[in-house]
Write an enzyme that holds these catalytic residues in place. Sequence first.
Site, PDB file in Angstrom:
ATOM      1  N   SER A   1     -40.834 -45.426  57.420  1.00 18.95           N
ATOM      2  CA  SER A   1     -41.490 -46.936  58.118  1.00 18.95           C
ATOM      3  C   SER A   1     -42.745 -46.630  58.332  1.00 18.95           C
ATOM      4  O   SER A   1     -43.056 -47.804  58.842  1.00 18.95           O
ATOM      5  CB  SER A   1     -40.568 -47.218  59.380  1.00 18.95           C
ATOM      6  OG  SER A   1     -39.088 -47.782  58.795  1.00 18.95           O
TER       7      SER A   1
ATOM      8  N   PHE B   1     -26.000 -50.837  52.358  1.00 13.71           N
ATOM      9  CA  PHE B   1     -25.859 -49.552  51.670  1.00 13.71           C
ATOM     10  C   PHE B   1     -24.933 -48.222  52.511  1.00 13.71           C
ATOM     11  O   PHE B   1     -25.275 -48.341  53.661  1.00 13.71           O
ATOM     12  CB  PHE B   1     -27.300 -49.074  51.616  1.00 13.71           C
ATOM     13  CG  PHE B   1     -28.342 -49.969  50.719  1.00 13.71           C
ATOM     14  CD1 PHE B   1     -27.704 -50.540  49.555  1.00 13.71           C
ATOM     15  CD2 PHE B   1     -29.712 -49.791  50.799  1.00 13.71           C
ATOM     16  CE1 PHE B   1     -28.697 -51.308  48.862  1.00 13.71           C
ATOM     17  CE2 PHE B   1     -30.477 -50.337  50.001  1.00 13.71           C
ATOM     18  CZ  PHE B   1     -30.032 -51.083  48.877  1.00 13.71           C
TER      19      PHE B   1
ATOM     20  N   SER C   1     -35.643 -54.796  62.056  1.00 14.44           N
ATOM     21  CA  SER C   1     -34.901 -55.044  60.621  1.00 14.44           C
ATOM     22  C   SER C   1     -36.061 -54.670  59.324  1.00 14.44           C
ATOM     23  O   SER C   1     -37.250 -55.265  59.322  1.00 14.44           O
ATOM     24  CB  SER C   1     -34.499 -56.544  60.650  1.00 14.44           C
ATOM     25  OG  SER C   1     -34.385 -57.053  59.119  1.00 14.44           O
ATOM     26  N   ASN C   2     -35.583 -53.947  58.680  1.00 15.67           N
ATOM     27  CA  ASN C   2     -36.424 -53.438  57.278  1.00 15.67           C
ATOM     28  C   ASN C   2     -36.737 -54.559  56.439  1.00 15.67           C
ATOM     29  O   ASN C   2     -37.607 -54.785  55.825  1.00 15.67           O
ATOM     30  CB  ASN C   2     -35.598 -52.507  56.635  1.00 15.67           C
ATOM     31  CG  ASN C   2     -35.954 -51.066  57.450  1.00 15.67           C
ATOM     32  OD1 ASN C   2     -36.813 -50.601  57.508  1.00 15.67           O
ATOM     33  ND2 ASN C   2     -34.733 -50.629  57.893  1.00 15.67           N
TER      34      ASN C   2
ATOM     35  N   GLY D   1     -41.113 -42.745  61.175  1.00 22.73           N
ATOM     36  CA  GLY D   1     -40.679 -43.083  59.885  1.00 22.73           C
ATOM     37  C   GLY D   1     -39.311 -42.155  59.544  1.00 22.73           C
ATOM     38  O   GLY D   1     -39.351 -40.914  59.806  1.00 22.73           O
TER      39      GLY D   1
END
Length: 364
Positions: free
Chosen positions: A84, A141, A179-180, A319
Amino acid sequence: MRKSLRVVTAGTLAALLAATTAAPALAAANPVQASLDVLTTQDGVPGAAAVVQDGHRTRVTRSGTGDVATGKPFPRNGSFRAGSVTKTFVATVLLQLAGEGRVRLDAPVSRYLPGLLPDERITVRQVLQHTSGVPDYLQEFDLGHPEALRHRGAEPAELVALALKHPALFPPGTSWSYSNTNYIVAGMIAEKVTGHALAAEIAHRITGPLGLHDTYLPRRGDEKLPSPHAVGYFPLGGELVDFSDFDATIAGAAGGLVSTPADLDRFYGALLGGRLLRPAELAEMRRTVPADLGIPGARYGLGLGSIPVSCGVLWGHEGGIIGFTNFAGVGPADRRVSVVLNENPTPAETNPHLLAAIDAAACS
């Protein structure tokens, strides 16, 4: 920072790995070494490294191993998947476009991507600050079966569609939730406005001008992690699975970046030092709201977070993606810090110890 393919509870690892290479006396005299040693010996993380740039001095501290099969040490400045941290690069591109008058932060996303999101009130700013209420596509996922993801890859529109199978988390602008999907949308905006691939814009606007020769956003099918690199491990059923190489477009603009600690130190130093954004846009990036990151006092701006450390405030981003966990940013006195672990997900007890390592790197 929070839920990319990142730090989640994985349970106790069955295999405790190689002990630190530092002598006890040295570890006691070096808080960074001591904190990394806790991660590798107590928590069982295979390896860890901290690269600190303080003025013109670079200090590299390592613990554990980069390859549990061979005992090869953690590279001094190896490539890794930065997760991230990608979001800060994407936000920088969008803020540069805002400075050029090509994107308005408070304009609706629908101005640039008509029909993509069902709620046309969502703005570019809300996407960049995680206040949009758009759900995270990662819930689609199964991270317990990573092999199904190794070669899967994805296109941005597909990831947004996966997220929109779920209801909005809250009306836009009324709350905060990481939220990605937000950054998949941000990357799509950059591509629509410029007419270029996001990877090319990052290269043109950031990595090229700064000379970040080891930093890039992989494209679909580019699965190989460049050497030298530590092996990135996924703990599964008491085993450590090598997940160094896989198609990271399932993270894309939210977390697909490949980099090195030295490159990230240089990037965050340049960003916070005003070399990539004009003062007005940098001020927008640093306008923060409280963020539920599991860290008291944590706040989030536009692709940039702040956390309190013992010597002040550290600006940067965490990240995590299958195989690697990291944090990079700039602390007090412009000290640039990158801490990298070659495992993700990690045991729950690793989180406070990683924070301790970040604090030691930023403040000792």
